[in-house]
Each structure stands twice: as structure tokens, then as C-alpha cells.
Motif scaffolding. Structure first.
Motif, PDB file in Angstrom:
ATOM      1  N   LYS A   9      52.682  30.998  41.203  1.00 37.30           N
ATOM      2  CA  LYS A   9      51.575  31.708  41.165  1.00 37.30           C
ATOM      3  C   LYS A   9      50.320  30.774  41.599  1.00 37.30           C
ATOM      4  O   LYS A   9      49.422  31.428  42.189  1.00 37.30           O
ATOM      5  CB  LYS A   9      51.299  32.465  40.035  1.00 37.30           C
ATOM      6  N   ILE A  10      50.366  29.516  41.001  1.00 33.39           N
ATOM      7  CA  ILE A  10      49.186  28.761  41.305  1.00 33.39           C
ATOM      8  C   ILE A  10      49.564  27.545  41.961  1.00 33.39           C
ATOM      9  O   ILE A  10      50.640  26.933  41.902  1.00 33.39           O
ATOM     10  CB  ILE A  10      48.546  28.648  39.754  1.00 33.39           C
ATOM     11  N   LEU A  70      45.025  30.571  44.127  1.00 30.15           N
ATOM     12  CA  LEU A  70      46.280  31.771  44.171  1.00 30.15           C
ATOM     13  C   LEU A  70      47.066  31.534  45.167  1.00 30.15           C
ATOM     14  O   LEU A  70      46.511  31.381  46.303  1.00 30.15           O
ATOM     15  CB  LEU A  70      45.708  33.133  43.961  1.00 30.15           C
ATOM     16  N   TYR A 102      39.093  36.956  37.174  1.00 30.13           N
ATOM     17  CA  TYR A 102      40.526  36.645  36.995  1.00 30.13           C
ATOM     18  C   TYR A 102      40.809  36.294  35.667  1.00 30.13           C
ATOM     19  O   TYR A 102      41.930  36.068  35.328  1.00 30.13           O
ATOM     20  CB  TYR A 102      40.752  35.786  38.111  1.00 30.13           C
ATOM     21  N   LEU A 107      46.454  33.924  34.116  1.00 30.69           N
ATOM     22  CA  LEU A 107      46.244  32.786  35.099  1.00 30.69           C
ATOM     23  C   LEU A 107      46.069  31.353  34.605  1.00 30.69           C
ATOM     24  O   LEU A 107      46.410  30.501  35.010  1.00 30.69           O
ATOM     25  CB  LEU A 107      45.169  32.987  36.189  1.00 30.69           C
TER      26      LEU A 107
END
Length: 174
Positions: A9-10, A70, A102, A107
Motif C-alpha cells: 500500500k505504501i 500511496l 487520509y 495508513l
């Protein structure tokens, strides 16, 4: 080492000149100054010089700032910092910022997975610590889930206007 800086994801990446508008916005957001120990705005020129001259070497600068992006969109959503790096004792302070849009989406937790792995395996840190305002329950809960333990409360540690507030000191030993 690139694998140390991303998951599905990151991605954590170096600052780029194209980040100037975001960094300018975030560094000059007065509501964040309390936790960043900032007392005056930064100019675009000062920030551009910082980006241009940043060696991205924690041993040289005693700090390291990485941008949080992202993977799905490439959008930059925040920053993470290793601050006050001490190479003798292999420890550093941690700072994470996720922009408001976000927050609350998990996250920070995804970022912490990368941060923990990079701190231990990439940098060889023995200890990472964070100061979080006592009233920031969401950040305290997130960092606890990332394996940090509360090691103390610092009384009247940060000042907002005329008021002083406690911070929770949390630490992770690798």
C-alpha cells in the motif's frame, strides 16, 4: 534496500523538488507547530534549499525525512522522520504525519510496518521512541499496535498558547 521502504500500500521515498508545495503547506500549518517545535513559518526558498542540500544520510544529518506515498495512485500523503538520531546508542525519535484527508484509513499503521522493518533491518536501530500529546488517543493507539510501549508521561511538556500539555513517551526496542 528498496524492499525495506515499501509494502503493498505504501512507499517511503526521498524528498523531491516536486514535493515543495506539500512540504510548504504542511510545515506552515500552525496547528501542527506544537508537535514540531516550530515557531515561525518557513519560506519556499528555505525549504527548496533544504530539499536540494539534504544528503538523506542519517549519519550526516542525525535525521532522515521520507515522504509517504500511496502505491495505487502515487499520491504523497505525508511524511515520516527519524529525528535526534544517536549512532552511539542506535536510537532515534520518530515523527509521522498523514494529511487530514487520509487520516483514519489505517495508513499510519501501514507506514509503521515499513518504519519498524526499516529501523531494525535497514538502519540497525536498537530503539525508536515517540512523543505523542496525551490527548491524541488515535496516534497513541496506532503506535501501541505497532509494538511501542508506554515508558512515561512527560508533564507540561508542550505549550499551546499559554497552556501546557502532557505527552506520552512510547518506545520500541528491536
Amino acid at each position: 534496500m528498496a524492499d525495506l521502504l515499501c509494502n503493498d500500500k505504501i512507499t517511503l521515498r526521498a524528498m523531491e523538488p516536486a514535493d515543495i508545495d506539500l512540504i510548504y503547506e504542511w510545515e506552515n500549518a500552525t496547528e501542527l507547530w506544537t508537535v514540531s517545535d516550530t515557531v515561525a513559518p518557513y519560506s519556499r526558498e528555505a525549504l527548496m534549499l533544504y530539499i536540494a542540500n539534504c544528503a538523506n544520510d542519517i549519519y550526516t544529518n542525525k535525521q532522515l525525512r521520507l515522504m509517504i506515498s500511496l502505491n495505487a495512485t502515487g499520491e504523497t500523503i505525508g511524511t515520516m522522520d527519524f529525528l535526534n538520531f544517536n549512532p552511539i546508542h542506535n536510537r532515534a525519535e520518530l515523527g509521522i504525519f498523514i494529511c487530514k484527508k487520509y487520516q483514519g484509513q489505517g495508513l499510519s499503521a501501514e507506514t509503521m510496518k515499513i518504519v519498524n522493518n526499516y529501523a531494525a533491518c535497514g538502519l540497525g536501530l536498537r530503539s525508536l521512541y515517540a512523543y505523542i500529546p496525551e490527548d491524541n488517543a488515535a496516534s497513541i493507539a496506532m503506535i501501541r499496535r505497532a509494538g511501542f510501549e508506554e515508558v512515561g508521561i512527560l508533564q507540561s511538556w508542550i505549550k499551546t498558547g499559554r497552556d501546557y500539555h502532557n505527552v506520552v513517551l512510547l518506545q520500541k526496542i528491536y
